[in-house]
Design a protein around this motif. Sequence first.
Motif: not given
Length: 103
Positions: A52-65
């Motif tokens: 719970p003390a870990a730095k916030a990490v976010y992920a974005a997932i993109y699909e590309t052609s």
Amino acid sequence: MSHEYTLIVHTSPVDGREDEYNSWYDDVHLAEFSALPGVISGRRFKVVSPDPAAKAVYAAIYETSVDPAAVFAAMNEGIKAGTVHMSDAIDPTSLAVTTLKPR
């Protein structure tokens, strides 16, 4: 249109600026990046950590052609042209990109 690549982009906010980072990412960047030529879709996630003390990490997932290099080149051109807006609320040292190609 089927996708050729999936990009997983991990980033974190600068310390103390998580709300600003999320506002920029949700309200500006996700739409601008998803509108780039060759990007089919984009979604964001918060990475769940057992610490719970870990730095916030976010992920974005993109699909590309198209090849991700072409997408990032279009993003850089958009930044220069003022049509893609970046934020200093993102910690640049946190950026990690994984490119996946279907087998």
